[in-house]
Design a protein around this motif. Structure first.
Motif, mmCIF file in Angstrom:
data_model
loop_
_atom_site.group_PDB
_atom_site.id
_atom_site.type_symbol
_atom_site.label_atom_id
_atom_site.label_comp_id
_atom_site.label_asym_id
_atom_site.label_seq_id
_atom_site.Cartn_x
_atom_site.Cartn_y
_atom_site.Cartn_z
ATOM 1 N N MET A 1 11.121 1.346 1.104
ATOM 2 C CA MET A 1 11.858 0.152 1.154
ATOM 3 C C MET A 1 13.003 0.536 0.565
ATOM 4 O O MET A 1 14.293 -0.092 0.696
ATOM 5 C CB MET A 1 11.109 -1.076 0.795
ATOM 6 N N GLY A 2 12.773 0.965 -0.833
ATOM 7 C CA GLY A 2 13.997 1.341 -1.690
ATOM 8 C C GLY A 2 14.926 2.224 -0.967
ATOM 9 O O GLY A 2 16.079 2.027 -1.083
ATOM 10 N N GLU B 1 4.917 2.297 0.461
ATOM 11 C CA GLU B 1 5.624 1.417 1.309
ATOM 12 C C GLU B 1 6.879 0.680 0.420
ATOM 13 O O GLU B 1 8.006 0.879 0.973
ATOM 14 C CB GLU B 1 4.933 -0.144 1.509
ATOM 15 N N LYS B 2 6.933 0.337 -0.880
ATOM 16 C CA LYS B 2 7.866 -0.170 -1.629
ATOM 17 C C LYS B 2 8.957 1.062 -1.992
ATOM 18 O O LYS B 2 10.345 0.676 -1.803
ATOM 19 C CB LYS B 2 7.291 -0.633 -2.979
ATOM 20 N N GLU B 3 8.411 2.075 -2.244
ATOM 21 C CA GLU B 3 9.463 3.000 -2.650
ATOM 22 C C GLU B 3 10.326 3.466 -0.993
ATOM 23 O O GLU B 3 11.597 3.719 -1.251
ATOM 24 C CB GLU B 3 8.915 4.505 -2.800
ATOM 25 N N ARG C 1 0.795 -1.155 0.047
ATOM 26 C CA ARG C 1 -0.002 0.124 -0.005
ATOM 27 C C ARG C 1 0.908 1.276 0.019
ATOM 28 O O ARG C 1 2.181 1.296 0.573
ATOM 29 C CB ARG C 1 -0.936 0.048 1.370
#
Lengths: 201, 265
Positions: free
Chosen positions: A88-89, A84-86, A81
């Motif tokens: 994490m990056g 989150e991924k960015e 959601r």
């Protein structure tokens, strides 16, 4: 009781803020304090068998826990959601920098590095917004990063290290592999980091 | 103050400073001076630790600038052949696309054992107000006016069940029409044959009412045949672009059918 605890843990984990034993006792276990360790053990088993997650204690003194993923990493799209991924990056990049620089960096060094990636602490970022807040507050609260003041520095300076969640959710070896992949080199190229990563397995 | 110069691994300034501190300490007789000396020792040891750290990373030199460049490349940076501005920090000559961090975000989860966050799939129960039901409500009010005004308190509940009932009736009638047509695809049904209930005028009116919905929604077509009598047939769901336009155009025609009890008989 066990299923209530499982639900409690899953919901608490949404913000990735570590869960305190005191909260578990107060909200769920309450009267059954004596059976606490048994309930927790069973809850962990349920989490592992049903959800593929694991309850890990990251602070044995103050009894603080996090949930991590027990399953081997699957290839393909991960559902996430929001940003989150960015995030994490960005975190991966920061953790790599810290490790490769000897496990501890000064905050000024970290920001200098992030400058190169067009990420500035004083400037609102199109993806991350208030980056300083994200790095110094959110990541720290989630235990991905740890920040300690350097004594007798004026203006006060801090150093950044890996936080306990980072230690559990990833490894020096994984992070070194990431760096190697980005730079198109073999991980063994950085000899001391490589042996340190191997040693910590 | 001279931290940076002391940090330089080639310099011995830290050692020199320590030696000087030692010398000065011999002359110390006041507590305040001793405290200063202690402070100095802390700073010196910190610098010493930093120097040791730097030494460590210099063994396998990690070029963070090169790392940053490689990261930017991975994220899809567009390097233009433009003259670099003097203050290259503020005005980078190249262009980092907006999905740059998304790219990194695709790669990152592979390195973490992060528990996926738990969310309920469906959310909490919500009552649905689809537009169609509201329109039925209005039409129903008009046709049943007086009877309903007498019982305003029960009104809402009645209407709810009527809405559903109407929907179901409409569907039922559509299905009957379709089944009939499946069995005998080339013979459209006479409209009157379809709607008239020989035993009940009220039922007939209701049937006309329900059929009008089918027509409005483009699910059925009412045409005049050679004898100028109305016939009804279902509209095939997927007639392609042309078909859709036809049904929309057909819906534009308004027809008033009057039928009183005598005629019905």
């Amino acid at each position: 009781q066990v299923s209530e605890l499982v639900q409690f843990l899953l919901v608490k984990d949404q913000k990735k803020i570590p869960i305190k034993r005191a909260d578990m006792l107060k909200n769920i276990i309450r009267e059954y304090r004596n059976a606490y360790s048994e309930i927790v053990k069973r809850a962990d088993r349920t989490l592992q068998e049903v959800f593929g997650l694991q309850l890990v204690e990251i602070d044995t003194k103050r009894h603080i826990y996090i949930l991590i993923n027990n399953l081997p990493r699957a290839e393909g799209q991960h559902l996430c959601r929001g940003k989150e991924k960015e995030k994490m990056g960005l975190l991966l990049v920061i953790l790599s920098f810290i490790f490769m620089k000897g496990n501890s960096v000064k905050d000024s060094a970290l920001w200098e590095f992030l400058h190169l990636l067009r990420v500035y602490p004083g400037k609102q970022h199109s993806v991350f917004g208030d980056v300083r807040k994200l790095v110094t507050e959110e990541f720290v609260r989630q235990k991905y990063l740890e920040t300690t003041p350097i004594p007798l520095t004026d203006p006060p300076e801090f150093k950044f290290q890996w936080g306990p969640r980072a230690e559990k959710e990833t490894s020096k070896k994984d992070v070194l592999n990431f760096v190697a992949k980005m730079q198109g080199k073999d991980p063994a190229f950085w000899a001391s980091q490589f042996s340190e990563a191997e040693a910590s397995q | 103050e001279n931290r940076e110069s002391m940090l330089n691994s080639k310099s011995n300034r830290l050692t020199e400073a320590l030696e000087e501190a030692n010398r000065l300490f011999d002359g110390v007789c006041r507590a305040r001076e001793a405290a200063l000396d202690a402070q100095f020792l802390v700073i010196a040891s910190n610098i010493g630790k930093e120097k040791a750290n730097e030494l460590h990373s210099e063994m396998s030199a990690f070029d963070s600038t090169a790392f940053a460049e490689d990261l930017l490349t991975f994220m899809g940076i567009n390097r233009t052949e433009v003259e670099e501005a003097d203050d290259s920090e503020d005005v980078p000559g190249d262009f980092l696309p907006s999905h740059a961090w998304q790219k990194m975000g695709e790669e990152a989860p592979k390195y973490f054992r992060r528990a996926p966050t738990f969310h309920y799939m469906m959310g909490s129960f919500k009552s649905e107000p689809p537009v169609r039901k509201q329109r039925i409500e209005r039409q129903k009010k008009a046709s049943r006016g007086k009877a309903e005004r007498a019982m305003p308190a029960q009104l809402k509940e009645m209407e709810q069940s009527h809405q559903e009932a109407t929907e179901k009736e409409v569907e039922r009638i559509l299905r009957i029409l379709q089944t009939h047509f499946e069995n005998d695809p080339n013979t459209p049904i006479s409209f009157f044959d379809f709607v008239i209930d020989p035993n009940s005028f009220a039922r007939t009116v209701e049937n006309v009412f329900h059929v009008s919905f089918l027509a409005r929604d483009g699910l059925a077509k009412i045409k005049l045949d050679e004898d100028e009598l109305p016939i009804i047939e279902p509209v095939k769901p997927s007639e392609g672009e042309g078909g859709e336009e036809d049904s929309r155009a057909a819906a534009r025609n308004q027809v008033v059918i009057s039928l009183d009890q005598r005629e019905w008989k």
